[in-house]
Design a protein around this motif. Sequence first.
Motif, PDB file in Angstrom:
ATOM      1  N   ASP A   1       0.811  -1.221   0.000  1.00  0.00           N
ATOM      2  CA  ASP A   1       0.000   0.000   0.000  1.00  0.00           C
ATOM      3  C   ASP A   1       0.841   1.266   0.000  1.00  0.00           C
ATOM      4  O   ASP A   1       0.626   2.166  -0.803  1.00  0.00           O
ATOM      5  N   THR A   2       1.788   1.373   0.921  1.00  0.00           N
ATOM      6  CA  THR A   2       2.679   2.527   1.015  1.00  0.00           C
ATOM      7  C   THR A   2       4.106   2.019   0.965  1.00  0.00           C
ATOM      8  O   THR A   2       4.492   1.149   1.754  1.00  0.00           O
TER       9      THR A   2
ATOM     10  N   SER B   1       5.407  12.468  -1.827  1.00  0.00           N
ATOM     11  CA  SER B   1       4.743  11.222  -2.193  1.00  0.00           C
ATOM     12  C   SER B   1       4.234  11.282  -3.633  1.00  0.00           C
ATOM     13  O   SER B   1       4.055  12.353  -4.214  1.00  0.00           O
TER      14      SER B   1
ATOM     15  N   THR C   1       0.827   4.103  -2.839  1.00  0.00           N
ATOM     16  CA  THR C   1       1.533   5.372  -2.639  1.00  0.00           C
ATOM     17  C   THR C   1       3.028   5.121  -2.514  1.00  0.00           C
ATOM     18  O   THR C   1       3.457   4.262  -1.723  1.00  0.00           O
TER      19      THR C   1
ATOM     20  N   THR D   1       6.541   6.901  -1.376  1.00  0.00           N
ATOM     21  CA  THR D   1       6.948   7.995  -0.495  1.00  0.00           C
ATOM     22  C   THR D   1       8.448   7.962  -0.291  1.00  0.00           C
ATOM     23  O   THR D   1       9.087   6.908  -0.398  1.00  0.00           O
TER      24      THR D   1
END
Length: 543
Positions: A423-424, A509, A531, A533
């Motif tokens: 996800d991130t 991001s 995402t 980052t």
Amino acid sequence: MKRGQSYSAFTMQSMTDQLMPRSRRSVVGRRTLLASAAGLGVGGAVLLRSPATWASPGSPVLWQRPDRRAAPRVAGLHTQFGADASREVVVSWHSTASVSNPRVQLGSPTDGFGHTQPADTSTYRDAKSGTEVQVHHARLVNLQPDTDYIYAAVHDGAAAELGTIHTAPRGRAAFTFTSFGDQGTPTLGKLVGTSYVNDNLGSPFGADVAAGVERIAPLFHLVNGDLCYANLATDRIRTWSDWFENNSRSARYRPWMPAAGNHENELGNGPIGYSAYQTYFTVPDSGADLTFRGLWYAFTAGSVRIISLNNDDVCYQDGGNTYVRGYSAGAQQRWLAAELATSRANPNIDWIVVCMHQVVISTVDKFNGADRGIRESWIPLFDRYGVDLVVCGHEHHYERSHPIRGQQSNDTLTPLPVATGTDTIDTSAGTVHMVIGGGGTSAPSNNLFFTPAQCRVITGVGPADPATGKRPPIYVMENAPWSAVRDPDHAYGFAAFDVDPGRPGQATSIAVTYYAVNGPYGDLTPVDQFTLTRPRASGLGHN
């Protein structure tokens, strides 16, 4: 600025209010745009008011009625960014006959056209047909960052073709870009018996995906190689023309920035087969020798550095019309190392994004596979300088990797994942690779995934086949611990990247969405969202 920063497409007949940006811009009305463009190519002489910064006092522009009897039309209108996307744009179009006085009129939506920029003409002669193609490139420089412009491309005797430009922000700011590879054309180019067929791996989805990009209206679009597959076509000139005609609906309003794929390698066209590609596009100068001009380059938009590469130089796979592995004798490798070092040391660059064609990762069977040549030549450089994202094509499906850094010491140099969350993702720890090869070809690979995930890696080639002259790939299988997300359900789509610059001392991001394209109106279905980052660099760019 978020998604939709740039203009949506408009024509002479309908300059819709979709031209307006969706954030942080002055509103330019449809009536104003129509007034700016009034009379172009419709008869009579038209007086256009010129902004004071572009024209001498008392010298308005006089536009004459076109003579449509002789001059070729302005065909395949498209744009490219220069090295500094906030100040440099190239407007290009082509013809197969000589034209007189090719030029671009540049102006603002409120004041009309004022500045005239002559175009330079580049040519190549297609070795298969003997046809000479002339491509006219008008370089627009000293533009204002994050600014709307209108332009008209024209040569004597032709009707003007209109487009718009939105320059990139300078310094840190939000914007959106998109990416896909492996498009082909939606047109039928070959007569077989009494029926026409598509002979260059194209399909109607090549038009649908272009329409989908326009629904997002990015600042720019990355084309990850294998643009039109002209090297497979009976008529290479027509195939290139069909590709530009299909995509000009987008590329005249936002730069389509290409990477050369193996199918841009055309037998007899230049010393190493890329002269058509090199002529159609004027991309930022990398300082390469003339033979290699345009095959690798870089440009900056906001705090993002985009680096476009040509993998055929390092790949083992024999995928083009001629086998050109090692063609630059290390020149591209040396340029890449220097470019990555400079980019990562630049305090105003947060993100390094590489656009190329062939892949480091792929988990489908009976297709191209990953290539050890890229893994051994470029992955160590990506690791050393912290490349954040690599977008590719070549495999005709969508998948992405976990962030990778380092390699196993085996025959395939298997990449090592440094995290497994989907996800991130912190790209300061490793590079994410995305295969985005669903641009429209008639040969998708989304139904060929290995279960569980595995990868066929080309580790070399065998001797040339006497019948075809092609060198067969040598494959070694590997497990795929780097595999993160795959889409077996959708054959066609593209990815959109929303850059958020963040705040000083915080992270920046990129929100990524992969969209499947579902039909002729560019209907979109979000399939994968995540995402990227990383910490902001220490530059003093805009917040």
